[in-house]
Design an enzyme around this catalytic site. Structure first.
Site, PDB file in Angstrom:
ATOM      1  N   TYR A 101       0.825  -1.209   0.000  1.00  0.00           N
ATOM      2  CA  TYR A 101       0.000   0.000   0.000  1.00  0.00           C
ATOM      3  C   TYR A 101       0.861   1.260   0.000  1.00  0.00           C
ATOM      4  O   TYR A 101       2.082   1.188   0.185  1.00  0.00           O
ATOM      5  CB  TYR A 101      -0.952  -0.005   1.208  1.00  0.00           C
ATOM      6  N   LEU A 147      11.057   1.605   7.053  1.00  0.00           N
ATOM      7  CA  LEU A 147      10.419   2.057   5.816  1.00  0.00           C
ATOM      8  C   LEU A 147      11.111   3.357   5.395  1.00  0.00           C
ATOM      9  O   LEU A 147      11.300   4.252   6.232  1.00  0.00           O
ATOM     10  CB  LEU A 147       8.928   2.310   6.052  1.00  0.00           C
ATOM     11  N   GLU A 184      12.603   2.590  13.989  1.00  0.00           N
ATOM     12  CA  GLU A 184      11.659   3.641  13.566  1.00  0.00           C
ATOM     13  C   GLU A 184      10.473   3.627  14.520  1.00  0.00           C
ATOM     14  O   GLU A 184      10.478   2.897  15.505  1.00  0.00           O
ATOM     15  CB  GLU A 184      11.210   3.411  12.116  1.00  0.00           C
ATOM     16  N   LYS A 223       6.296  -1.743   2.073  1.00  0.00           N
ATOM     17  CA  LYS A 223       5.080  -1.189   2.675  1.00  0.00           C
ATOM     18  C   LYS A 223       3.963  -2.226   2.510  1.00  0.00           C
ATOM     19  O   LYS A 223       3.059  -2.080   1.687  1.00  0.00           O
ATOM     20  CB  LYS A 223       4.751   0.160   2.025  1.00  0.00           C
TER      21      LYS A 223
HETATM   22  N1  PMP Z   1       7.613   3.958   9.010  1.00  0.00           N
HETATM   23  C1  PMP Z   1       6.450   3.315   9.129  1.00  0.00           C
HETATM   24  C2  PMP Z   1       6.424   1.976   9.771  1.00  0.00           C
HETATM   25  C3  PMP Z   1       5.252   3.905   8.644  1.00  0.00           C
HETATM   26  O1  PMP Z   1       4.083   3.251   8.756  1.00  0.00           O
HETATM   27  C4  PMP Z   1       5.305   5.205   8.084  1.00  0.00           C
HETATM   28  C5  PMP Z   1       4.045   5.890   7.636  1.00  0.00           C
HETATM   29  N2  PMP Z   1       3.475   5.261   6.547  1.00  0.00           N
HETATM   30  C6  PMP Z   1       6.546   5.840   7.962  1.00  0.00           C
HETATM   31  C7  PMP Z   1       7.685   5.193   8.440  1.00  0.00           C
HETATM   32  C8  PMP Z   1       6.662   7.211   7.347  1.00  0.00           C
HETATM   33  O2  PMP Z   1       6.545   7.142   5.946  1.00  0.00           O
HETATM   34  P1  PMP Z   1       6.006   8.386   5.104  1.00  0.00           P
HETATM   35  O3  PMP Z   1       6.825   9.561   5.493  1.00  0.00           O
HETATM   36  O4  PMP Z   1       6.226   7.988   3.687  1.00  0.00           O
HETATM   37  O5  PMP Z   1       4.560   8.566   5.457  1.00  0.00           O
END
Ligand code: PMP
Length: 282
Positions: A33, A202, A178, A146
């Site tokens: 996603y 991620l 994270e 993701k």
């Molecule tokens: N890490 C994880 C586990 C997440 O779920 C998200 C949010 N989707 C992020 C980092 C941040 O990613 P982004 O800045 O692309 O929203």
């Protein structure tokens, strides 16, 4: 009013969109996603979100069902049909519907493509803070994908919530990875640190924007390992994500960060982020 969704080529009211119980997303969480923020009708960093989508599809061996031009058209149509403004677009692709429930990947199967919009609440002047629980990262080894399989992230976030916090900051053997739904940054002596981009995190689109803005503001940014001790001794801690942008963490469990105040570097970068959006006429 964000009730129109996209499902396999059709625009439908949410309650009319139906997916088979044999969809591999439902049975195996076999899909990936994206979440794309939209400011004033315009998707933010769309090229980068589509590049991450392509990367994730390749990692799980699902063919990308659309070209970038087709994705842009689908997303822009969905934005219009949901009234525009500030939105969050959720995009999900599963491997599709199999004839039976079988772990083996079917050879001829069409992916299920689903998108929906929700309201994105943006406060350009006030910075919203977070409070975090420090928890062991119990997730699998492919956190750069993701995946719609978010059981680990969800359980961790709910553990943090049960302790009265809004986010879980995760570590593996004492190394910070994270947040359960965000990336983590710290500041020490006005230098910025964030864990390196690898399979344990991620690669956040917001993370990249913040690194760019910090460097443009003359700050030193180090993408390197951060220990739990360094995290707890930091001058500032922030989390970043598409829905939060940059959110300073005021406490991690009982440890108060920066006396519970929003730090100066976070303030600068929050403003830089708002200015950057305006410069794109978002
Ligand atoms: N890490 C994880 C586990 C997440 O779920 C998200 C949010 N989707 C992020 C980092 C941040 O990613 P982004 O800045 O692309 O929203």
């Amino acid at each position: 009013m964000t009730n129109i969704v996209y499902l396999n080529g059709d625009l439908l009211a949410k309650e009319d969109a139906k997916v088979s119980v044999l969809d591999r997303g439902f049975l195996f969480a076999d899909g990936i996603y994206e979440v794309i923020p939209v400011y004033n009708d315009k998707p933010f960093r769309l090229e980068q979100h589509l590049a991450r989508l392509q990367y994730c599809l390749e990692q799980v061996d699902i063919d990308n069902p659309h070209s970038n031009i087709e994705w842009k058209n689908i997303i822009n149509t969905l934005i219009k049909r949901n009234g525009g403004g500030h939105l969050s677009i959720y995009l999900q692709i599963t491997r599709g519907v199999s004839e039976t429930r079988n772990h083996d990947k079917p050879s001829d199967i069409n992916p299920t493509v689903f998108l929906m919009a929700s309201e994105l609440i943006v406060d350009e002047t006030n910075i919203s803070t977070a409070s975090a629980a420090l928890l062991e990262d119990i997730r699998w080894q492919f956190c750069d994908i993701k995946s719609i399989s978010l059981l680990g992230n969800m359980l961790l976030k709910n553990q943090a919530k049960a302790k009265g916090h809004s986010e879980a900051i995760l570590h593996r053997n004492g190394q910070v990875t994270e947040g359960s739904t965000s990336n983590v940054f710290i500041v020490k002596h006005r230098e910025v640190f964030t864990p390196p981009q690898n399979n344990l995190i991620l690669g956040g689109i917001t993370r990249d924007v913040i690194i760019e803005l910090a460097e443009a503001a003359g700050l030193k940014v180090h993408q390197q390992k951060i220990t739990v001790d360094e995290l707890l001794a930091a001058d500032e801690v922030w989390i970043t994500s598409s829905s939060r942008e940059i959110s300073p963490v005021t406490n991690i469990d009982e440890n108060i960060i920066n006396n519970g105040n929003i730090g100066p570097v976070a303030k600068v970068l929050h403003q830089e982020f708002q200015d950057f959006k305006k410069s794109l006429i978002l």
